[in-house]
Design a protein around this motif. Structure first.
Motif, PDB file in Angstrom:
ATOM      1  N   PRO A 414       0.837  -1.211   0.000  1.00  0.00           N
ATOM      2  CA  PRO A 414       0.000   0.000   0.000  1.00  0.00           C
ATOM      3  C   PRO A 414       0.869   1.258   0.000  1.00  0.00           C
ATOM      4  O   PRO A 414       1.898   1.327   0.671  1.00  0.00           O
ATOM      5  N   LYS A 415       0.427   2.246  -0.723  1.00  0.00           N
ATOM      6  CA  LYS A 415       1.179   3.483  -0.872  1.00  0.00           C
ATOM      7  C   LYS A 415       0.514   4.614  -0.104  1.00  0.00           C
ATOM      8  O   LYS A 415      -0.704   4.625   0.088  1.00  0.00           O
ATOM      9  N   SER A 416       1.355   5.573   0.308  1.00  0.00           N
ATOM     10  CA  SER A 416       0.903   6.803   0.980  1.00  0.00           C
ATOM     11  C   SER A 416       0.035   6.501   2.194  1.00  0.00           C
ATOM     12  O   SER A 416      -1.109   6.991   2.322  1.00  0.00           O
ATOM     13  N   VAL A 417       0.545   5.667   3.079  1.00  0.00           N
ATOM     14  CA  VAL A 417      -0.189   5.318   4.294  1.00  0.00           C
ATOM     15  C   VAL A 417       0.021   6.430   5.326  1.00  0.00           C
ATOM     16  O   VAL A 417       1.142   6.882   5.551  1.00  0.00           O
ATOM     17  N   THR A 418      -1.054   6.880   5.962  1.00  0.00           N
ATOM     18  CA  THR A 418      -0.990   7.947   6.972  1.00  0.00           C
ATOM     19  C   THR A 418      -1.859   7.572   8.159  1.00  0.00           C
ATOM     20  O   THR A 418      -2.823   6.801   8.027  1.00  0.00           O
ATOM     21  N   THR A 419      -1.476   8.117   9.330  1.00  0.00           N
ATOM     22  CA  THR A 419      -2.259   7.953  10.560  1.00  0.00           C
ATOM     23  C   THR A 419      -2.886   9.293  10.892  1.00  0.00           C
ATOM     24  O   THR A 419      -2.173  10.305  11.022  1.00  0.00           O
ATOM     25  N   VAL A 420      -4.208   9.313  11.065  1.00  0.00           N
ATOM     26  CA  VAL A 420      -4.964  10.550  11.287  1.00  0.00           C
ATOM     27  C   VAL A 420      -5.602  10.500  12.669  1.00  0.00           C
ATOM     28  O   VAL A 420      -6.273   9.519  13.018  1.00  0.00           O
ATOM     29  N   ILE A 421      -5.347  11.566  13.503  1.00  0.00           N
ATOM     30  CA  ILE A 421      -5.980  11.681  14.821  1.00  0.00           C
ATOM     31  C   ILE A 421      -7.317  12.383  14.634  1.00  0.00           C
ATOM     32  O   ILE A 421      -7.390  13.492  14.112  1.00  0.00           O
ATOM     33  N   GLN A 422      -8.388  11.758  15.084  1.00  0.00           N
ATOM     34  CA  GLN A 422      -9.726  12.300  14.911  1.00  0.00           C
ATOM     35  C   GLN A 422     -10.242  13.004  16.156  1.00  0.00           C
ATOM     36  O   GLN A 422     -11.406  13.379  16.196  1.00  0.00           O
ATOM     37  N   ASN A 423      -9.388  13.201  17.173  1.00  0.00           N
ATOM     38  CA  ASN A 423      -9.783  13.908  18.390  1.00  0.00           C
ATOM     39  C   ASN A 423      -9.347  15.356  18.309  1.00  0.00           C
ATOM     40  O   ASN A 423      -8.322  15.680  17.701  1.00  0.00           O
ATOM     41  N   PRO A 424     -10.115  16.251  18.942  1.00  0.00           N
ATOM     42  CA  PRO A 424      -9.656  17.642  19.022  1.00  0.00           C
ATOM     43  C   PRO A 424      -8.479  17.744  20.009  1.00  0.00           C
ATOM     44  O   PRO A 424      -8.386  16.989  20.957  1.00  0.00           O
TER      45      PRO A 424
END
Length: 841
Positions: A414-424
């Motif tokens: 898989p390409k361009s894998v990112t981790t995104v925080i969904q909390n403020p």
């Protein structure tokens, strides 16, 4: 004659037995071989018949015979010695090496051809004798050795050849040498049965050794003396070769092959042909194989085999190549599917003979320039290499055709894998955090996700992670999207805000124990805080002391001891340290003496004095002092007085000491008062004393008055009678009341210690009156007695106070007075100050 025949047989038998009993036993080689110029070694042992005396003489004869007249042997004597006097002696060419017990070994050096024949060894003792025959064979030249071969010699099987020479003589060097390599060393065997020299040759013969000559040579240090030769008969399987006119033939032409046996022992019996390890039909099992109008399937490896009684021999394989133009071509990919970034190899498969020399490659039906080899190598596969591939082969006989295309599937992670925080933001310790793992593309599709650190939360759906109650040390989080391979995203820092952690109190100074008066610095330490802005507070025993990181005491005192807590706070919260005990060490102080049950105690009871005070470490030694500063024999914290006496009254003080110093208490007073019994006894004693003084005073006055009256009466008597008296004191033992007469006069029982006395009246004239006579008769001695006792002192018994009479009479000293009358005449004037009564208590 017939009558004497049995007796004759008996006599002959007896003689035979006697003769065998007198026979010597001698062992030696029967025949010895040598050549002229060499030497002869004769190993020999003997055993004499018993009983017999030891061997005396040894003789060696040549060309001897027995003389019946002299009953002795005659001939040429080569050696004669008395071995008792000269053992191991040499005489000419002969040396005797034996002894008188059992050895009769001889050596002859050198030997000559004319020494051949029979030698006679004559052995003599004082009681017995013997002649032994020894055959000697001496040739003019060295004789040949004998080579011993095994019954059968086979190829590749180990065999041993033995070369033996029936000669050996110690001191005469010879050596056996083989014509082949790998021969073993020469050895000499010497025994009473035989003597020889031999050498062994062990090797594995091959077929090429068949018919070869093997020679064994007898050598001395300079030359070959003799030799012997044998021919090897090596049994082996047939040795086969194939002769072919050509190994490459065009399809449709003919080929001939001949099977030839180059060597066989014994001769071969059968022959067969094989192709690629499989036998050809029976009709082709001849020495010559002819292949007409060959096709491509005739290509292969041909082999010929022949057999004899030993086994089967086979030729080397001959590869026959049938030439033809390339067939249809196919592409093989190693390995497919291909992973992006790795290397792959594509191979064009097109059967041809000779092999194709030129290839043309096609990608998605477009020719790939510069690729003319059988193998198409891609070192770094990318997405652009994906598609259909084909090839075309060509050799000198022509070219083939494309059969089919092959697809190259390029797979990648898989390409361009990112981790995104969904909390403020911000995230506080204990919050719930949701993270999502996202990617751009993947081949094959993503099958699962992974998170790091592992087990940090629960995956709600594929690619969505929920962290319940996030920890303060949850730092970086990353995810991976995976198919056959995994691609990790960049790490995401949650930046969790948390209150200060691991708060504790550190002692900065002093490094050693804390003593009163020393400076002390305590520091509030913590491991981490986010945000980093913090404040410090100090509490002692629950009460706020100050604010600041360090707590300092310029001169610490015992009052500063206690439990201290450090508190560190930031915008998230505050954290307390564990209580830290400040223990100040100091010498004993505030010592005082406490008295139990009180400061005033009645005599006869007990009192406990305790030395109480303050010290750290505790007081280890106590010293007690009384009011006269005298050290008491007590080293404990408590001083026990039992039973109490009035003399124990006074002030007491104590000293206490530890490792740091000493302290002293102020004096405390203990008052011991009398008990009621003591007070009653003392009051009675005082009252009795006063009463005794009064009584003595009273009686003294009375005695004084009495004395004055007596003095006046004495003056009258002296004046009236003219008689003189003087007073003489005399000591005598008092007679107990029960044993003697009672004292006359008044008796006062209350005054036991007072003087009892009698009243004396002196007569007016020499003739007493009637009344005086009566008085004299009842009170005093006879009138003519010169001595008159007029006073008696009675001592009070010691037990009279308790109204108890002693068990035995006391030896009291009683002083009494006597009046001594000097007789008639004028008396001297009496002195008025003369004591006429003396009292002694």
């Amino acid at each position: 004659m017939s009558v004497h025949c049995p007796w004759l047989l008996l006599i002959l038998g007896h003689e035979a037995i006697l003769h065998s009993a007198r026979r010597w036993i001698i062992d030696h080689p029967k025949t010895l071989f040598a050549w002229e110029g060499a030497c002869i070694w004769i190993p020999c042992t003997y055993k004499m018949p018993a009983p017999s005396t030891p061997l005396d003489n040894v003789l060696l004869f040549q060309n001897y015979d027995f003389d019946n007249k002299t009953r002795d042997f005659k001939g040429t004597i080569l050696y004669k010695k008395n071995i008792k006097t000269v053992p191991f002696s040499q005489q000419g060419r002969i040396t005797f090496l034996g002894d008188t017990k059992n050895n009769c070994t001889l050596k002859m050096n050198p030997v000559y051809a004319n020494d051949s024949g029979m030698l006679g060894l004559r052995l003599l003792s004082s009681t017995d004798r013997w002649m032994e025959h020894i055959r000697l064979n001496v040739s003019e030249t060295p004789f040949q050795p004998y080579i011993q071969l095994p019954s059968e010699i086979r190829e590749s099987q180990s065999v041993t050849l033995t070369c033996r020479l029936n000669f050996a003589c110690f001191g005469y060097y010879i050596h056996l040498q083989w014509s082949l390599e790998k021969s073993e060393g020469t050895s000499i065997t010497s025994s009473v049965d035989n003597i020889y020299t031999e050498s062994k040759l062990t090797f594995e013969p091959q077929s090429t050794d068949h018919g070869k000559n093997v020679t064994c040579r007898v050598r001395n240090s300079t030359q070959v003396l003799s030799e012997s030769t044998v021919q090897l008969d090596v049994k082996h399987t047939p040795k086969v070769v194939i002769e072919v006119n050509t190994t490459e033939v065009k399809e449709g032409n003919s080929v001939s092959m001949t099977c030839k046996v180059t060597s066989s022992n014994p001769a071969h019996r059968t022959m067969a042909w094989f192709k690629d390890g499989l036998p050809l039909p029976e009709r082709e099992q001849t020495s010559k194989l002819i292949l007409r109008a060959v096709t491509r399937d005739k290509s292969g490896r041909y082999q010929c085999k022949a057999s004899n009684d030993v086994g089967q021999g086979e030729s080397k394989e001959v590869a026959l190549t049938v030439l033809f133009a390339p067939e249809s071509s196919k592409v093989h990919i190693y390995h497919s599917p291909a992973q992006e970034g790795q290397s792959i190899e594509l191979i064009c498969v097109s059967p041809a003979s000779p092999p194709a020399t030129n290839y043309t490659w096609y990608h998605n039906r477009k020719e790939v320039p510069g690729k003319t080899q059988e193998k198409f190598h891609i070192s770094n596969v990318s997405l652009g290499h994906a598609g259909n591939y084909s090839c075309l082969a060509e050799n000198p006989l022509g070219h083939g055709w494309i059969d089919q295309e092959v697809e190259l599937d390029v797979q990648y992670a898989p390409k361009s894998v990112t981790t995104v925080i969904q909390n403020p933001a911000p995230i506080r310790e204990g919050d719930s955090v949701t993270l999502a793992c996202r990617y751009n593309s993947s081949n094959p599709e993503v099958a699962y996700y992974m998170w790091s650190p592992e087990g940090s939360g629960n995956q709600l759906t594929p690619g969505v992670l929920r962290i319940q109650k996030v920890a303060w040390d949850t730092g970086f989080v990353t995810c991976a999207a995976c198919n056959h391979w995994c691609s990790w995203s960049s790490s995401v820092n949650l930046n969790v805000h948390y209150a200060p952690r691991a708060v504790k109190i550190l002692k900065v100074s002093p490094q050693s124990e804390i003593r009163a008066g020393h400076p002390v610095v305590l520091r509030c330490h913590f491991s981490g805080s986010y945000p980093t802005e913090v404040r410090f507070f100090w509490k002692k025993n629950g009460s706020l002391v100050q604010e600041g990181r360090d707590l300092s005491f310029s001169s610490v005192s015992p009052e500063d001891s206690g439990n201290y807590i450090c508190m560190v706070s930031n915008s998230i919260g505050e954290t307390l340290s564990q209580a830290w005990g400040l223990h100040v060490l100091y010498a004993p102080r505030r010592l005082r003496v406490s008295i139990s049950p009180g400061a005033s105690v009645m005599e006869g009871r007990k009192a406990t004095l305790s030395c109480e005070g303050d010290a750290n470490p505790p007081v280890s030694q106590y010293v007690w002092f009384d009011s006269s500063d005298r050290e008491l024999h007590s080293s404990g914290q408590k001083l026990r007085l039992e039973p109490l006496r009035v003399q124990d009254s006074g002030s007491y003080r104590c000293q206490g000491s530890n490792l740091l110093g000493m302290g002293e208490s102020p004096p405390s007073t203990l008052t011991v008062y009398y008990s009621p019994e003591t007070i009653g006894k003392r009051a009675a004693l005082g009252l009795g004393f006063c009463l005794a003084v009064c009584i003595l005073t009273f009686w003294g006055m009375k005695i004084w008055k009495k004395w004055q009256r007596n003095q006046s009466q004495q003056g009258l008597q002296e004046n009236s009678s003219g008689q003189s008296f003087f007073v003489r004191n005399k000591k005598a033992r008092r007679t107990p009341l029960s044993e003697g007469p009672q004292t006359q006069g008044c008796h006062n029982p209350a005054m036991e210690d007072t003087v009892s006395y009698a009243i004396l009246r002196f007569p007016e004239s020499d003739t007493p009156s009637a009344s005086d006579a009566e008085a004299s008769a009842t009170q005093g001695p006879p009138p003519n007695s010169d001595t008159v006792t007029y006073s008696v002192l009675k001592k009070r018994h010691a037990g009279d106070y308790e109204n108890v009479t002693p068990s035995c009479p006391e030896d009291d000293s009683i002083h009494y007075s006597e009046l001594v009358q000097f007789g008639a005449g004028k008396r001297p004037q009496a002195k008025e100050d003369v004591d006429y009564v003396t009292l002694k208590h």
